[in-house]
Design an enzyme around this catalytic site. Structure first.
Site, PDB file in Angstrom:
ATOM      1  N   LYS A 117      12.312  92.772 -31.831  1.00 23.26           N
ATOM      2  CA  LYS A 117      12.196  91.423 -31.255  1.00 23.26           C
ATOM      3  C   LYS A 117      10.794  91.117 -30.763  1.00 23.26           C
ATOM      4  CE  LYS A 117      16.985  91.363 -30.081  1.00 23.26           C
ATOM      5  NZ  LYS A 117      18.047  91.185 -29.155  1.00 23.26           N
ATOM      6  N   GLU A 201      12.034  88.985 -20.268  1.00 24.96           N
ATOM      7  CA  GLU A 201      12.041  87.524 -20.386  1.00 24.96           C
ATOM      8  C   GLU A 201      12.521  86.943 -19.077  1.00 24.96           C
ATOM      9  OE1 GLU A 201      14.553  86.296 -23.620  1.00 24.96           O
ATOM     10  OE2 GLU A 201      13.045  86.770 -25.118  1.00 24.96           O
ATOM     11  N   ARG A 293      20.446  88.380 -42.002  1.00 21.41           N
ATOM     12  CA  ARG A 293      21.677  88.674 -42.744  1.00 21.41           C
ATOM     13  C   ARG A 293      22.604  87.473 -42.692  1.00 21.41           C
ATOM     14  NH1 ARG A 293      24.862  88.901 -38.282  1.00 21.41           N
ATOM     15  NH2 ARG A 293      23.891  89.876 -36.480  1.00 21.41           N
TER      16      ARG A 293
HETATM   17  P1  ADP Z   1      21.288  90.604 -29.163  1.00 26.06           P
HETATM   18  O1  ADP Z   1      20.432  90.726 -30.378  1.00 26.06           O
HETATM   19  O2  ADP Z   1      21.473  91.896 -28.442  1.00 26.06           O
HETATM   20  O3  ADP Z   1      22.576  89.877 -29.426  1.00 26.06           O
HETATM   21  P2  ADP Z   1      19.951  88.215 -28.166  1.00 26.06           P
HETATM   22  O4  ADP Z   1      18.486  88.170 -27.939  1.00 26.06           O
HETATM   23  O5  ADP Z   1      20.466  87.541 -29.405  1.00 26.06           O
HETATM   24  O6  ADP Z   1      20.435  89.739 -28.124  1.00 26.06           O
HETATM   25  O7  ADP Z   1      20.702  87.621 -26.908  1.00 26.06           O
HETATM   26  C1  ADP Z   1      22.107  87.668 -26.817  1.00 26.06           C
HETATM   27  C2  ADP Z   1      22.597  86.662 -25.797  1.00 26.06           C
HETATM   28  O8  ADP Z   1      22.029  86.951 -24.517  1.00 26.06           O
HETATM   29  C3  ADP Z   1      22.202  85.231 -26.100  1.00 26.06           C
HETATM   30  O9  ADP Z   1      23.114  84.588 -26.942  1.00 26.06           O
HETATM   31  C4  ADP Z   1      22.183  84.631 -24.714  1.00 26.06           C
HETATM   32  O10 ADP Z   1      23.494  84.312 -24.340  1.00 26.06           O
HETATM   33  C5  ADP Z   1      21.726  85.762 -23.817  1.00 26.06           C
HETATM   34  N1  ADP Z   1      20.259  85.705 -23.554  1.00 26.06           N
HETATM   35  C6  ADP Z   1      19.270  86.177 -24.325  1.00 26.06           C
HETATM   36  N2  ADP Z   1      18.064  85.930 -23.774  1.00 26.06           N
HETATM   37  C7  ADP Z   1      18.290  85.299 -22.605  1.00 26.06           C
HETATM   38  C8  ADP Z   1      17.448  84.778 -21.540  1.00 26.06           C
HETATM   39  N3  ADP Z   1      16.118  84.895 -21.575  1.00 26.06           N
HETATM   40  N4  ADP Z   1      18.051  84.186 -20.498  1.00 26.06           N
HETATM   41  C9  ADP Z   1      19.402  84.079 -20.428  1.00 26.06           C
HETATM   42  N5  ADP Z   1      20.237  84.543 -21.371  1.00 26.06           N
HETATM   43  C10 ADP Z   1      19.708  85.150 -22.459  1.00 26.06           C
END
Ligand code: ADP
Length: 498
Positions: A117, A201, A293
């Site tokens: 990421k 973040e 994917r």
């Molecule tokens: P993964 O790849 O582990 O699924 P993601 O980056 O896609 O991780 O994030 C998964 C979920 O976490 C998102 O759909 C959101 O709900 C929450 N999330 C991610 N980043 C943040 C953030 N900076 N603040 C609040 N919630 C977040």
């Protein structure tokens, strides 16, 4: 098309891929293991490769070398990894390429870059994507994390660079707990992904998860197919998805879609891909990650665009040019997907394993069922609990919601409990109806009691309709056995039988 396709995934997605492949005249081949020897996807394939071994052995879907060796032995031309472990494994895509087998997906380099990421975010920044305030790249220690968190403000989110499925993620709301959370996130990430790099973040309160579907070819053409809203999540796992999102204006949709396309072109992306955004309460949005994917929720996009994403994945892998232009993509109506997981929603989503006795799904215009189960299927503890998906399409959101409620009411699954009762409660909830739900909704609203309310609502409606009948038709008073007492007994029984 005289080709042999090996599908290296199981359940509903294996069957979904088979459907398109068979229409294209491709021979479908699947892997059968001792863990699930008589699953529906095995019954439906043209050919089955039996993988010897015991149920305790590492699942075949986690063994790249063994899969490629079998593919060579069985003269496979193409491999579709579904959305499983091997779909985002660059070493597997590399191995396929080395052995002359076509991997259906983007290049190993793209998978590798987007899989980290921090790398993906760096590339997104150069394409002009807005990013959530946070660290530049990975953070070496909890002390450094505290410094960064102090500058961006608490709460912050620690995330695993190699993360997926919500693992290696921790919310930290004060410096005192950083050391503990940093260690546990790194430990979790190391054991899940073999990589303990973390980044930070700003934690966005009450966000929405909105993702854009991209499709590109190996000749530089890329388009987007609109967005999906996937905010209805539990522990970062999506439960209900819809397309389009009820929270985007046409202008925002165009802006975000253009950014997604620009980014994909910049990195030379090809195949189907998803760009995930997190959208804050004030409407500002940020790039989160790219999934290289096919996604579980791809059917909602297919329903509103009429595009078969699996077909395009296959054609693009065979080096065909994308004949669709952005102007060909018209978003028509509304689609909703409910995931049917074998879990006891009244018992905090505890997994249910064992026999499915009977399964009956509704049919009808605008109803699409993707299922990996049939009468007598066995649900084992070895795999993900998602057994099927119910997808509906209608002219607008209100009609699609009503159609989904009716469709779910008509599903009959006996033997094991599923998440359908939960979906039925959500679809009737004012926050879903208004489209204002966020990723926190389940956490804030779930309680085992919420299901009783649904019954009471139904009983209320029933009582009202009986009262109506009594008043105007005197039917109820003529019904044998109807008394207030019998009504309360019925309510009580419903509760006891839950
Ligand atoms: P993964 O790849 O582990 O699924 P993601 O980056 O896609 O991780 O994030 C998964 C979920 O976490 C998102 O759909 C959101 O709900 C929450 N999330 C991610 N980043 C943040 C953030 N900076 N603040 C609040 N919630 C977040």
């Amino acid at each position: 098309m005289n080709k042999r396709l090996l599908i290296v995934n199981r359940g509903e997605i294996a069957i979904r891929i088979m459907r398109t492949a068979k229409q294209m005249g491709i021979t479908t081949v699947v892997l059968q293991s001792a863990r699930e020897s008589d699953a529906l996807y095995i019954q439906q394939a043209d050919e089955v490769i039996s993988v010897n071994g015991s149920a305790d052995e590492k699942p075949i879907f986690l063994q790249p070398e063994k899969v490629v060796a079998l593919a060579l032995e069985y003269k496979i031309d193409l491999i579709h990894p579904g959305y499983g472990f091997l779909s985002e494994n660059p070493d597997f895509a590399d191995l396929c390429r080395e052995k002359g087998i076509i991997f259906i997906g983007p290049s190993p380099e793209l998978i590798r870059n987007m899989g980290l990421k921090t790398v993906a975010k760096e590339m997104a920044l150069t394409a002009g994507m807005p990013l959530v305030p946070g660290s530049n790249g990975t953070v070496a220690s909890a002390e450094e994390a505290i410094q960064i968190a102090n500058s961006i403000g608490y709460p912050v989110l620690l995330k695993a660079s190699a993360g997926g499925g919500g693992r290696g993620m921790r919310v930290v709301d004060k410096p005192e707990t950083m050391v503990r959370h940093f260690k546990s996130a790194a430990d979790e990430s190391r054991s899940a992904f073999g990589n303990d790099n973390l980044f930070i973040e700003k934690y966005i309160a009450n966000p929405k998860h909105i993702e854009f579907q991209i499709i590109g070819d190996q000749h530089g053409n890329v388009i987007h197919l609109g967005e999906r809203e996937c905010s209805l999540q539990r522990k970062h796992q999506k439960m209900i998805e819809e397309a389009p999102s009820p929270s985007l204006s046409d202008e925002k949709r165009r802006e975000m879609g253009e950014l997604a396309v620009r980014f994909s072109k910049k990195i030379g992306y090809y195949s189907a891909g998803t760009i995930e955004f997190i959208v804050a309460e004030d409407g500002s949005y940020y790039f989160m990650e790219m999934n290289t994917r096919i996604q579980v929720e791809h059917p909602v996009t297919e329903m509103i665009t009429g595009v078969d994403l699996i077909e395009w994945q296959i054609r693009i892998a065979l080096n065909e040019q994308l004949s669709l232009r952005q102007s060909d993509i018209q978003l028509q109506g509304w689609a909703i997907e409910c995931r049917v997981n074998t879990e006891d929603t009244q018992n905090r989503f505890a997994p249910e394993t064992g026999f499915i006795e009977r399964v009956l799904f509704p049919e009808g215009s605008g109803i699409r069922i993707e299922t990996g189960i049939a009468n007598g299927s066995v649900i084992t503890p070895y795999f993900d609990s998602m057994a099927a998906k119910v997808i509906v399409h209608d002219s607008n959101r209100q009609n699609a919601t009503a159609k989904m409620i009716k469709a779910l009411d008509a599903v009959r699954i006996t033997g094991l409990k599923t998440t359908i009762p939960f979906c039925r409660v959500v679809l009737r909830h004012p926050d879903f109806i208004s489209g204002k739900y966020t990723t926190r909704w389940v956490e804030d609203n779930y309680s085992p009691e919420m299901f009783y309310n649904e019954d009471e609502e139904m009983i209320g409606a029933l009582a009202a309709s009986i009262a109506y009948s009594m008043e105007y038709n005197e039917i109820a008073s003529n019904s044998p056995g109807f008394t207030n007492e019998s009504m309360s007994m019925w309510v009580l029984n419903k509760r006891i039988n839950k």
